[in-house]
Scaffold this motif. Sequence first.
Motif, mmCIF file in Angstrom:
data_model
loop_
_atom_site.group_PDB
_atom_site.id
_atom_site.type_symbol
_atom_site.label_atom_id
_atom_site.label_comp_id
_atom_site.label_asym_id
_atom_site.label_seq_id
_atom_site.Cartn_x
_atom_site.Cartn_y
_atom_site.Cartn_z
ATOM 1 N N LEU A 89 1.105 -1.449 -0.400
ATOM 2 C CA LEU A 89 -0.036 -0.362 -0.264
ATOM 3 C C LEU A 89 0.921 1.648 -0.011
ATOM 4 O O LEU A 89 1.906 1.476 0.321
ATOM 5 N N LEU A 90 0.242 2.411 -0.327
ATOM 6 C CA LEU A 90 1.264 3.731 -0.595
ATOM 7 C C LEU A 90 -0.500 4.639 -0.414
ATOM 8 O O LEU A 90 -1.234 4.753 -1.093
ATOM 9 N N LEU A 91 0.000 4.975 1.371
ATOM 10 C CA LEU A 91 -0.991 6.095 1.236
ATOM 11 C C LEU A 91 -0.742 7.411 1.511
ATOM 12 O O LEU A 91 0.968 7.948 1.829
ATOM 13 N N ARG A 117 3.972 -7.290 4.189
ATOM 14 C CA ARG A 117 4.071 -5.944 3.187
ATOM 15 C C ARG A 117 4.500 -4.606 3.542
ATOM 16 O O ARG A 117 5.144 -5.392 5.049
ATOM 17 N N PHE A 118 4.462 -4.195 2.791
ATOM 18 C CA PHE A 118 5.383 -2.821 2.284
ATOM 19 C C PHE A 118 3.819 -1.673 2.685
ATOM 20 O O PHE A 118 2.735 -2.203 1.914
ATOM 21 N N ILE A 119 3.597 -0.737 3.367
ATOM 22 C CA ILE A 119 2.998 0.233 3.416
ATOM 23 C C ILE A 119 3.502 1.415 3.888
ATOM 24 O O ILE A 119 4.586 1.722 4.978
ATOM 25 N N ALA A 120 3.490 2.381 2.799
ATOM 26 C CA ALA A 120 4.271 3.358 2.130
ATOM 27 C C ALA A 120 3.167 4.996 2.574
ATOM 28 O O ALA A 120 1.992 4.747 2.363
ATOM 29 N N THR A 121 4.082 5.732 3.515
ATOM 30 C CA THR A 121 3.045 6.887 3.028
ATOM 31 C C THR A 121 3.862 7.866 2.601
ATOM 32 O O THR A 121 4.739 8.383 3.158
ATOM 33 N N MET A 122 3.285 9.319 2.037
ATOM 34 C CA MET A 122 3.788 10.068 2.053
ATOM 35 C C MET A 122 2.690 11.590 1.755
ATOM 36 O O MET A 122 1.579 11.365 1.421
ATOM 37 N N ASN A 123 3.554 12.656 2.306
ATOM 38 C CA ASN A 123 2.985 13.957 1.953
ATOM 39 C C ASN A 123 3.170 14.909 0.734
ATOM 40 O O ASN A 123 4.090 14.719 -0.354
ATOM 41 N N TYR A 124 2.587 15.576 0.542
ATOM 42 C CA TYR A 124 2.412 16.386 -0.735
ATOM 43 C C TYR A 124 3.042 17.959 -0.611
ATOM 44 O O TYR A 124 2.312 18.376 0.697
ATOM 45 N N GLY A 172 -2.300 -8.120 13.166
ATOM 46 C CA GLY A 172 -1.074 -9.264 14.297
ATOM 47 C C GLY A 172 0.462 -9.677 13.658
ATOM 48 O O GLY A 172 0.655 -10.873 14.034
ATOM 49 N N ARG A 173 0.875 -8.727 13.224
ATOM 50 C CA ARG A 173 2.485 -8.186 12.190
ATOM 51 C C ARG A 173 2.872 -7.627 13.061
ATOM 52 O O ARG A 173 3.228 -6.521 13.339
ATOM 53 N N PRO A 174 4.506 -8.136 13.723
ATOM 54 C CA PRO A 174 5.752 -7.331 13.590
ATOM 55 C C PRO A 174 5.754 -6.437 12.357
ATOM 56 O O PRO A 174 6.219 -5.995 11.523
ATOM 57 N N ALA A 175 5.853 -4.836 13.410
ATOM 58 C CA ALA A 175 5.548 -3.682 12.051
ATOM 59 C C ALA A 175 7.020 -2.901 12.181
ATOM 60 O O ALA A 175 8.073 -2.567 13.444
ATOM 61 N N TRP A 176 8.178 -3.045 11.459
ATOM 62 C CA TRP A 176 9.244 -1.879 11.595
ATOM 63 C C TRP A 176 8.944 -0.594 11.107
ATOM 64 O O TRP A 176 8.331 -1.045 9.805
ATOM 65 N N ASN A 177 9.318 0.041 11.372
ATOM 66 C CA ASN A 177 9.127 1.778 11.254
ATOM 67 C C ASN A 177 10.532 2.154 10.713
ATOM 68 O O ASN A 177 11.042 1.797 11.072
ATOM 69 N N ILE A 218 6.326 -0.342 7.540
ATOM 70 C CA ILE A 218 5.868 0.764 7.565
ATOM 71 C C ILE A 218 7.477 2.193 7.080
ATOM 72 O O ILE A 218 8.016 2.506 7.524
ATOM 73 N N LEU A 219 6.519 2.596 5.867
ATOM 74 C CA LEU A 219 7.850 3.747 4.864
ATOM 75 C C LEU A 219 7.515 4.602 5.301
ATOM 76 O O LEU A 219 6.511 5.210 4.011
ATOM 77 N N ASP A 220 7.909 5.733 6.110
ATOM 78 C CA ASP A 220 7.683 6.812 6.671
ATOM 79 C C ASP A 220 8.030 7.849 5.197
ATOM 80 O O ASP A 220 9.327 8.018 5.081
ATOM 81 N N GLU A 221 6.743 8.251 4.906
ATOM 82 C CA GLU A 221 7.599 9.659 3.794
ATOM 83 C C GLU A 221 8.031 9.104 2.571
ATOM 84 O O GLU A 221 9.433 9.715 2.169
ATOM 85 N N ILE A 222 7.615 7.908 2.200
ATOM 86 C CA ILE A 222 8.701 7.959 1.300
ATOM 87 C C ILE A 222 9.212 8.468 -0.026
ATOM 88 O O ILE A 222 10.513 8.266 -0.702
ATOM 89 N N ASN A 223 8.700 9.705 -0.383
ATOM 90 C CA ASN A 223 9.167 10.581 -1.940
ATOM 91 C C ASN A 223 10.180 11.209 -0.312
ATOM 92 O O ASN A 223 10.160 12.150 -1.707
#
Length: 304
Positions: free
Chosen positions: A61-63, A169-176, A83-88, A129-134
């Motif tokens: 996911l890319l949020l 799974r990979f969940i990335a976030t990005m702001n504009y 129920g999964r361990p998270a790596w930020n 959890i890939l924070d601010e991937i951009n």
Amino acid sequence: MFESLEDENIDPELLRELRAFREAHPLPDSLRDRVPTPLYHYYGKDIWEQAAAALLCGKNLLLAGGKATGKNVLAENLAAVFGRPAWNVSFHVNMDAAGLIGMDTFENGQVRFRPGPIYQCVKYGGFAILDEINMAKNEALAVLHSALDFRRVIDVPGYDRIPMEPSTRFIATMNYGYAGTRELNEALTSRFAVIQMPTISPENMDRLLAGQFPSLKKKYREQFAQLFFELQKKCESAEISTKALDLRGLLDALDLMRTGVPVVAALDMGITNKAFDSYEQGLIRDTMALRISPRLTRAQLFEG
């Protein structure tokens, strides 16, 4: 978490699949402390169903969205409900492949490989959890391409080829528009299912405030919610910058009020002082004064 999803009227079939996923991918006791315990719940039925369905299908996911849309809250909630361990991983312009995968280190007189967060996530079936991937350089992110597409492997040069555990799974976030951000290249973007995160609705804002501050009187809960939306309108019309549009700041201010900090000082600490221009601060304070009386006390705001 499942009780909150049932309250959200999430599709019962989707909830059954979530429970089946957890049963199919049991977690070792050594990793249980990595499963997030969310402080906030994400409210929004449609977004919940889209995100959960995509992850159940094996997608990443890319949020994407503006400030105060709950991207990180949703990412943490998803890791918890699955129920999964998270790596930020918080990205910045100096992040390189070694920071993601791992690097050599000298230990006890020997050169050893120290695994990075992506290596561990892939190995143990976690949620990255890939924070601010951009914020990251494209060349640093290229190392993720083989993990994000059909190959689902990580090649560690000189060491090993690590196949991804099926529940990874990979969940990335990005702001504009943030300073230091850039466009994601097409090769990376195509590896994600993208959700455009909407701004919080008045109904969900009320639920959030009621959940976090159950003793806050209803009439004042409504006033603080309206204050947030008025600041949002001023940001959209470019009257003030987005620095004042800070949902975390509003929650922090209410927390300060609950501990006895005066209303004006709490709002300044949580919201106003994040804008450093004195003229803009004046506009923000004027907006606040129309909604929230500076003479309010903790006893007046909160019950009990």
